[in-house]
Design an enzyme around this catalytic site. Sequence first.
Site, mmCIF file in Angstrom:
data_model
loop_
_atom_site.group_PDB
_atom_site.id
_atom_site.type_symbol
_atom_site.label_atom_id
_atom_site.label_comp_id
_atom_site.label_asym_id
_atom_site.label_seq_id
_atom_site.Cartn_x
_atom_site.Cartn_y
_atom_site.Cartn_z
ATOM 1 N N PRO A 40 0.822 -1.215 0.000
ATOM 2 C CA PRO A 40 0.000 0.000 0.000
ATOM 3 C C PRO A 40 0.852 1.261 0.000
ATOM 4 O O PRO A 40 1.787 1.400 0.806
ATOM 5 C CB PRO A 40 -0.808 -0.143 1.291
ATOM 6 C CG PRO A 40 -1.000 -1.618 1.419
ATOM 7 C CD PRO A 40 0.307 -2.212 0.954
ATOM 8 N N CYS A 41 0.516 2.168 -0.925
ATOM 9 C CA CYS A 41 1.389 3.317 -1.178
ATOM 10 C C CYS A 41 0.996 4.567 -0.403
ATOM 11 O O CYS A 41 1.711 5.562 -0.438
ATOM 12 C CB CYS A 41 1.391 3.637 -2.674
ATOM 13 S SG CYS A 41 -0.223 4.163 -3.312
ATOM 14 N N GLN A 42 -0.143 4.562 0.292
ATOM 15 C CA GLN A 42 -0.602 5.781 0.964
ATOM 16 C C GLN A 42 0.431 6.377 1.918
ATOM 17 O O GLN A 42 0.516 7.598 2.053
ATOM 18 C CB GLN A 42 -1.914 5.519 1.708
ATOM 19 C CG GLN A 42 -3.106 5.296 0.790
ATOM 20 C CD GLN A 42 -3.237 3.845 0.372
ATOM 21 O OE1 GLN A 42 -2.333 3.045 0.600
ATOM 22 N NE2 GLN A 42 -4.350 3.491 -0.240
ATOM 23 N N PHE A 53 3.397 6.867 1.483
ATOM 24 C CA PHE A 53 4.451 7.567 0.761
ATOM 25 C C PHE A 53 3.943 8.448 -0.375
ATOM 26 O O PHE A 53 4.714 9.191 -0.970
ATOM 27 C CB PHE A 53 5.451 6.558 0.177
ATOM 28 C CG PHE A 53 5.935 5.556 1.181
ATOM 29 C CD1 PHE A 53 6.927 5.883 2.082
ATOM 30 C CD2 PHE A 53 5.377 4.277 1.239
ATOM 31 C CE1 PHE A 53 7.364 4.958 3.027
ATOM 32 C CE2 PHE A 53 5.809 3.352 2.172
ATOM 33 C CZ PHE A 53 6.807 3.700 3.071
#
EC number: 2.1.1.37
Length: 400
Positions: free
Chosen positions: A79-81, A83
């Site tokens: 999950p990229c949230q 960054f």
Amino acid sequence: MRSVELFAGAGGLAIGMGNAGFQHAAVIEWDHYACETFRENQRHHAHAVEGWPVHEVDARTFDFSSLTSDIAVVSGGPPCQPFSMGGKHQAHRDQRDMFPEAVRAVRELMPKAFIFENVKGLMREAFIPYFSYIHLQLQYPQISRKKGEKWIQHRSRLEKHHSSNKNAPTYNVLFNVLNAADFGIPQKRERVFFVGIRSDIGAEWSFPKKTHSEAALLISKWIDGSYWDEHQLDRRRMHKIPNRHARQVQLLSGNADSLELERWRTTRDALLDLPDPEVHPNNGIANHVFTPGARTYVGHTGSALDEPAKTLKAGHHGVPGGENMFVKDDGSIRYFTVREAARLQTFPDEYEFHGSWSQTMRQLGNAVPVRLAEVVAKSVVNSLMKCENNKKPSTRQIVR
């Protein structure tokens, strides 16, 4: 070759891996709507996900010992949230940071290779210390974090091990930022990829070379006019070179090297044969439904038809970033339908998405473009296969 897919989302990376020849031993995703997308496609016998063993679980609870020991590759998009530019920028402090689980999967499965994808924001200056920590963990996954040990202390221990020169890294890890548009995807989407090859394999690998370029698109539009001819559009558009491109076009004129690559694919290329859902609401195309309410505001003006689309966004509230829309030829704007967004992410047309518009657009905004995943995965599988073939004894040696 068998693989494990973590944080599968809507399945972009997983489908690309499958297209490259990998067989999934497990597809792990906690989001119910994304898992329903998989199941719905399996009920329809969509080739892309046929036979996938889907596990609707939190990756932190998955028991990798339940899998056989022949896993060649682990892949996924943590999950990229933590960054992303649109997220809360909490990195390791964000409970959604799943890189520790990606490292755990590598440590417990010890695959020949791994492929992980994340947002470009991971490489921002503020995150460099944690970025280096991720890199070190992926190089030495067997040196796990001790109970109660802070990540900064663990990083220090990894740095000392790395600098001692006593042992080679368990995995040779490369990272790079790839722009999806440079590989034929009709979307400007920059993402960082980590690719690791187990050092005892002896395989040689490098990131795949670009196949498409902005320069070739500019030439086709503003120098030879072939782009307009392809789309049967008035060549008089050629007299309207945007100011931001004027100098670049001048430099490209007569430059034969600029034609070595194919041109970037545009939003118009991707949507070419799809009817306007507002004009033709009963079009019979899955997920191709008009959504009203699109409007522009500062910083959110939609994608131009004759360029690759702007990055599709998953969004944090309501409309995904307010940017999942495009400007029509008459100057009006509208939201992309789910099917159009799927085209921009290069999902096959047979692939259907489960949930409301906002839920499915969130799945698509988080996805890895299928074609980009396939390009990277094929380069890895080719490297592994070449290494295996080089180690096999020749027929002559077997006879002797």
